[in-house]
Design an enzyme around this catalytic site. Structure first.
Site, PDB file in Angstrom:
ATOM      1  N   ASP A 148      17.501  26.260  87.048  1.00  0.00           N
ATOM      2  CA  ASP A 148      18.065  27.322  86.225  1.00  0.00           C
ATOM      3  C   ASP A 148      18.865  26.708  85.080  1.00  0.00           C
ATOM      4  O   ASP A 148      18.537  25.619  84.596  1.00  0.00           O
ATOM      5  CB  ASP A 148      18.904  28.268  87.092  1.00  0.00           C
ATOM      6  N   SER A 149      19.932  27.375  84.655  1.00  0.00           N
ATOM      7  CA  SER A 149      20.698  26.901  83.502  1.00  0.00           C
ATOM      8  C   SER A 149      21.320  25.532  83.733  1.00  0.00           C
ATOM      9  O   SER A 149      21.500  24.759  82.782  1.00  0.00           O
ATOM     10  CB  SER A 149      21.796  27.915  83.147  1.00  0.00           C
ATOM     11  N   PHE A 150      21.677  25.201  84.979  1.00  0.00           N
ATOM     12  CA  PHE A 150      22.222  23.874  85.263  1.00  0.00           C
ATOM     13  C   PHE A 150      21.193  22.799  84.915  1.00  0.00           C
ATOM     14  O   PHE A 150      21.540  21.726  84.413  1.00  0.00           O
ATOM     15  CB  PHE A 150      22.611  23.752  86.737  1.00  0.00           C
ATOM     16  N   GLY A 153      20.617  22.413  80.962  1.00  0.00           N
ATOM     17  CA  GLY A 153      21.650  21.799  80.128  1.00  0.00           C
ATOM     18  C   GLY A 153      22.338  22.820  79.244  1.00  0.00           C
ATOM     19  O   GLY A 153      22.756  22.519  78.119  1.00  0.00           O
ATOM     20  N   HIS A 333      29.690  26.260  82.565  1.00  0.00           N
ATOM     21  CA  HIS A 333      28.528  25.497  83.005  1.00  0.00           C
ATOM     22  C   HIS A 333      28.836  23.988  82.975  1.00  0.00           C
ATOM     23  O   HIS A 333      29.802  23.565  82.353  1.00  0.00           O
ATOM     24  CB  HIS A 333      27.318  25.797  82.113  1.00  0.00           C
TER      25      HIS A 333
END
Length: 356
Positions: A148-150, A153, A333
């Site tokens: 996912d977003s992790f 980046g 994040h």
């Protein structure tokens, strides 16, 4: 190579239209391990259409002439010549860029997509030169990252957790995420098959309930028109999914009535995903990554997935539960510093366990 946005060469790009000289230019052979839709024109010149993050293209040639053809007004890129400081190219549109000041000799060239776009595609029209193509060194290692977003980046080079949409876009550098950092350490080809906000069975805060990363994964592009098919055979597959499944409370109207139902569905579908990937990549080593946040709920369910897979006979599967991140990127994040920490964890694990 650990680059930050402060070390990128923000040069003034000179866009020019090719004239009669263009007839002498020939398209150079291009290497990519990324998910791209390749088409050819009547002259046999190839075009590469893409959606996923961290797409990259490489070529090599002997000489001092290089033109790069773009058809993408959505994405940001880095152009790297002979491992020198990257040249930032922002939303080039349909343009031909002639690389200036090349000295005669052999050159290796790499074009990297650094931004995330979820609802549009871009096209790269190739490297061109009137010089002779050279051979790129072959890589024996392949590694895939699913997440996912992790994994994308997302806003990882931001100096603030508060970001506008424009700031988020411009501070996302997928090539500085932990996946590419790990792959480059081992000189491995890689794919980053990740999309922000998506989960195994549930997306962030329950949005788009008819979609999930598992449904998006089989396709070359995000328009879901072309099933991805290639000889891609990674020796290592790293999966980081679940943050969006568990980071928010269930809303009224979602199909799970309790957290227990959500957890059971997550473990079932995640286990099925890994088994499907194992069938296609029987020699691959699987690493499932998860944060220790969310009161340990995600880590516990990832542990259940690993335990189920091992009980069902899958031997090459393990988990990495990470902690100690500063989450200084956009919207809390992981930062570029966090990505380096995660890459170091993976590099240490892969080295010690001889996963290659």
């Amino acid at each position: 190579m650990n680059l930050t946005r402060f070390s990128i060469a923000l040069v003034s790009l000179s866009w020019i239209s090719l004239s009669a000289h263009s007839a002498e230019l020939q398209q150079l052979p291009t290497h990519t391990s990324s998910r791209v839709l390749v088409t050819s024109d009547e002259a046999g010149n190839k075009a590469y259409e893409y959606s996923w993050p961290a797409i990259y293209f490489e070529t090599a040639f002997n000489g001092d002439s290089l033109t790069i053809k773009f058809d993408d007004d959505q994405n940001n890129f880095h152009l790297i010549i002979d491992s020198q400081t990257p040249i930032a190219i922002k939303k080039p549109g349909k343009q031909d860029y002639v690389v200036p000041n090349l000295t005669p000799g052999k050159h290796q060239v790499r074009l990297e997509k650094i931004s995330e776009t979820q609802s549009s595609t871009g096209r790269f029209l190739g490297f061109y030169s009137d010089d002779k193509a050279a051979k790129l060194p072959e890589r024996k290692r392949q590694i895939e990252f699913i997440g996912d977003s992790f994994t994308v980046g997302y806003g990882n080079t931001s100096s603030s957790r508060e970001c506008t949409n424009e700031e988020l876009f411009n501070t996302t550098n997928s090539q500085l995420a932990f996946g590419p950092l790990t792959a480059k350490h081992f000189n491995a080809d890689y794919q980053i098959n990740a999309s922000s906000g998506f989960g195994i069975v549930r997306n962030y805060n329950g949005h788009s309930p008819d979609k999930n990363l598992i449904g998006l994964y089989p396709f070359t592009l995000h328009n879901n028109h072309y099933i991805y098919a290639s000889n891609w055979q990674p020796q290592v597959i790293v999966i980081g999914l679940g943050t969006n499944d568990f980071s928010t409370k269930l809303n009224d109207g979602e199909r799970w009535k309790t957290r227990e139902e959500l957890q059971q569905d997550y473990v079932k579908k995640y286990t099925q995903l890994v088994k499907t990937l194992h069938t296609k990549n029987p020699k691959a080593h699987f690493i499932l990554m998860a944060s220790d946040k969310m009161e340990g709920e995600l880590a516990a369910q990832v542990g259940n997935v690993v335990a189920t897979l091992k009980a069902d006979g899958l031997k090459k599967v393990d988990s990495i539960i990470f902690s100690g991140l500063d989450y200084q990127g956009c919207h809390w994040h992981p930062s570029a510093k966090d990505d380096k920490l995660l890459a170091d964890l993976l590099i240490d694990y892969l080295s010690k366990n001889k996963a290659w």
